[in-house]
Structure formats: structure tokens, C-alpha cells
Design a protein around this motif. Sequence first.
Motif, mmCIF file in Angstrom:
data_model
loop_
_atom_site.group_PDB
_atom_site.id
_atom_site.type_symbol
_atom_site.label_atom_id
_atom_site.label_comp_id
_atom_site.label_asym_id
_atom_site.label_seq_id
_atom_site.Cartn_x
_atom_site.Cartn_y
_atom_site.Cartn_z
ATOM 1 N N UNK A 57 0.842 -1.174 -0.021
ATOM 2 C CA UNK A 57 -0.506 -0.191 0.523
ATOM 3 C C UNK A 57 0.957 1.420 0.117
ATOM 4 N N UNK A 58 1.914 1.931 -0.803
ATOM 5 C CA UNK A 58 3.378 2.804 -0.982
ATOM 6 C C UNK A 58 3.158 2.401 -2.745
ATOM 7 N N UNK A 59 3.344 4.098 -2.398
ATOM 8 C CA UNK A 59 3.260 4.687 -4.060
ATOM 9 C C UNK A 59 4.378 4.272 -5.057
ATOM 10 N N UNK A 60 4.053 3.517 -6.259
ATOM 11 C CA UNK A 60 4.838 2.149 -6.617
ATOM 12 C C UNK A 60 5.385 2.992 -8.571
ATOM 13 N N UNK A 61 6.547 3.434 -8.425
ATOM 14 C CA UNK A 61 6.770 4.279 -9.748
ATOM 15 C C UNK A 61 7.603 3.281 -10.777
ATOM 16 N N UNK A 62 8.221 2.755 -11.869
ATOM 17 C CA UNK A 62 8.346 2.318 -12.958
ATOM 18 C C UNK A 62 9.538 3.048 -13.281
ATOM 19 N N UNK A 63 10.291 2.317 -13.538
ATOM 20 C CA UNK A 63 11.679 3.242 -14.278
ATOM 21 C C UNK A 63 11.094 4.399 -15.039
ATOM 22 N N UNK A 64 12.103 5.099 -16.049
ATOM 23 C CA UNK A 64 11.761 7.032 -16.498
ATOM 24 C C UNK A 64 12.045 5.617 -17.869
ATOM 25 N N UNK A 65 13.070 5.269 -17.683
ATOM 26 C CA UNK A 65 13.142 4.286 -18.860
ATOM 27 C C UNK A 65 13.483 3.122 -18.892
ATOM 28 N N UNK A 66 13.120 1.572 -19.622
ATOM 29 C CA UNK A 66 13.505 0.125 -18.732
ATOM 30 C C UNK A 66 14.777 0.198 -19.090
ATOM 31 N N UNK A 67 15.220 -0.486 -18.971
ATOM 32 C CA UNK A 67 17.041 -1.238 -18.634
ATOM 33 C C UNK A 67 17.788 -0.312 -18.661
ATOM 34 N N UNK A 68 17.676 0.388 -17.950
ATOM 35 C CA UNK A 68 18.750 1.503 -18.180
ATOM 36 C C UNK A 68 19.374 1.349 -15.999
ATOM 37 N N UNK A 69 19.027 0.240 -15.411
ATOM 38 C CA UNK A 69 19.382 0.308 -13.913
ATOM 39 C C UNK A 69 19.179 1.079 -13.345
ATOM 40 N N UNK A 70 19.892 0.906 -11.834
ATOM 41 C CA UNK A 70 19.457 1.815 -11.031
ATOM 42 C C UNK A 70 18.796 3.484 -11.309
ATOM 43 N N UNK A 71 19.877 3.997 -11.937
ATOM 44 C CA UNK A 71 19.567 5.664 -12.138
ATOM 45 C C UNK A 71 18.417 5.846 -12.662
ATOM 46 N N UNK A 72 17.669 4.851 -13.798
ATOM 47 C CA UNK A 72 16.616 5.380 -13.678
ATOM 48 C C UNK A 72 15.173 5.219 -12.740
ATOM 49 N N UNK A 73 15.725 4.242 -12.188
ATOM 50 C CA UNK A 73 14.746 4.049 -10.554
ATOM 51 C C UNK A 73 15.058 5.239 -9.649
ATOM 52 N N UNK A 74 15.854 6.284 -9.260
ATOM 53 C CA UNK A 74 16.317 6.998 -8.706
ATOM 54 C C UNK A 74 15.771 8.737 -9.260
ATOM 55 N N UNK A 75 15.826 8.717 -10.555
ATOM 56 C CA UNK A 75 15.062 9.664 -11.636
ATOM 57 C C UNK A 75 13.422 9.729 -10.700
ATOM 58 N N UNK A 76 13.071 8.244 -11.905
ATOM 59 C CA UNK A 76 11.416 8.308 -12.001
ATOM 60 C C UNK A 76 10.549 8.384 -9.526
ATOM 61 N N UNK A 77 11.455 8.089 -9.560
ATOM 62 C CA UNK A 77 11.384 8.718 -7.375
ATOM 63 C C UNK A 77 11.373 9.983 -7.191
ATOM 64 N N UNK A 78 12.076 10.700 -8.037
ATOM 65 C CA UNK A 78 12.918 11.751 -7.587
ATOM 66 C C UNK A 78 11.353 12.328 -8.294
ATOM 67 N N UNK A 79 11.038 12.198 -9.532
ATOM 68 C CA UNK A 79 10.074 12.675 -10.055
ATOM 69 C C UNK A 79 8.642 12.968 -8.964
ATOM 70 N N UNK A 80 8.539 11.783 -8.823
ATOM 71 C CA UNK A 80 7.376 11.438 -8.045
ATOM 72 C C UNK A 80 6.892 12.189 -6.588
ATOM 73 N N UNK A 81 7.953 12.403 -5.580
ATOM 74 C CA UNK A 81 8.562 12.812 -4.317
ATOM 75 C C UNK A 81 7.638 13.559 -4.222
ATOM 76 N N UNK A 82 7.301 14.062 -3.165
ATOM 77 C CA UNK A 82 6.701 15.165 -2.689
ATOM 78 C C UNK A 82 7.377 16.352 -1.945
ATOM 79 N N UNK A 83 8.356 15.646 -1.908
ATOM 80 C CA UNK A 83 10.063 16.193 -1.401
ATOM 81 C C UNK A 83 11.168 17.575 -2.937
ATOM 82 N N UNK A 84 11.877 18.122 -1.575
ATOM 83 C CA UNK A 84 13.011 18.471 -2.935
ATOM 84 C C UNK A 84 14.164 17.261 -2.260
#
Length: 191
Positions: A57-84
Amino acid sequence: MTAIILAGGKSRRMGFNKALLSYDKKTFIEHQIARLKTIFDEIIISANDAAVYAHLNLPIVSDIMPEKGPLSGICAGLIRSSSHHAFVVACDMPFVQEKAILCLREHIGDYDVVVPQTSRGLEPLHAFYSRNCIQPIRQCLDEGKLRIIDFFPMVKARIIHEQEWKELDGSTLSVTNLNTPEEYQKYFGHT
């Protein structure tokens, strides 16, 4: 402030989804969530298979670019984040320590990245990132530069050197990641 758990890896060396490995009757990711909830207002899971984590029951985000590793996941999380700023941690780090995270947070100031360094080198999967990192990360992804540290020269980064870091009990345990069945056995062979 936000915490982002990276759970989108392929777990090739482990052969099993590391986030779902368990100890003390809870999965790694459940242990992380319990600890992170004491520090952060928001927890986001970065994963490409949302169904696996829907029960949390938490927000889940997909990679902004598939198959690009953790950098893509970090970016997706930062985009979704409500804090700076957001704390990013890999799902295979089951021993995250509150005092280690709080120590890093104290150093944020006007930095975009606050990352600890251990004898293994930088620990970018146990670090704080600001939303100012989004565009530099996108640029690196577009250029095929997929190491997390590739964008560090483009932002204001603060390295917390081992001398500052080691003074905390449990700081090295906090960045311990388990990648193989042998490493899992080392810590949990009795379970």
C-alpha cells in the motif's frame, strides 16, 4: 521528506527477488519500510513489477527508461517525490540504520547529493538526492552513462568520508547489501 526504495533490479546473482527475502518473519522490504517510516513522511517504491509490491500500500513508480538500471529508478522516484530531497536505498540493504540516515540528512544543506563513502568506495544506493538531479540524470540516461555517479560532477555533491561515517555505530551495517545466496547465508544461515 521522502524515502525511495529501489526494488526494480533483476537479482541475477541472488536468483530470487532480494526485496522478498526474509528474516524474523518479515521480508527485507518490510523491515526497511518499518525503519524508514520512523524518519520519513513518504515512502515510494521504485519497481517495474507493481503487482509484487501492491500489498504494501505504497506508491510504486516504474523506471523512466526501461533496462537502464538504478539510475532510471532513482529518477522516477525523484519525479514522484513530494519533497525536494529524498533518501534512496536499495532493497538488498536490510539493515538500514536510523542514526546513519539522520547523519547523512544533517549534511544536506544546499547539496544535491549526500553520499557516504566506505572502504568499498561511494555508496550511492544509500544516499540523499535532490530534485535538481532529475535533469542531469536524464542527460546521463540519454547518453548511455548508467553508473549512478556519472551525474555527480553536474550537481553539488557532498561525500561523507569514512572517518565521519565510521564514528556511528552500525553505519557500515546500514550500507551492507546482500547480493548472493552466500551473503544471505552469512547473515541468516540460521533462519
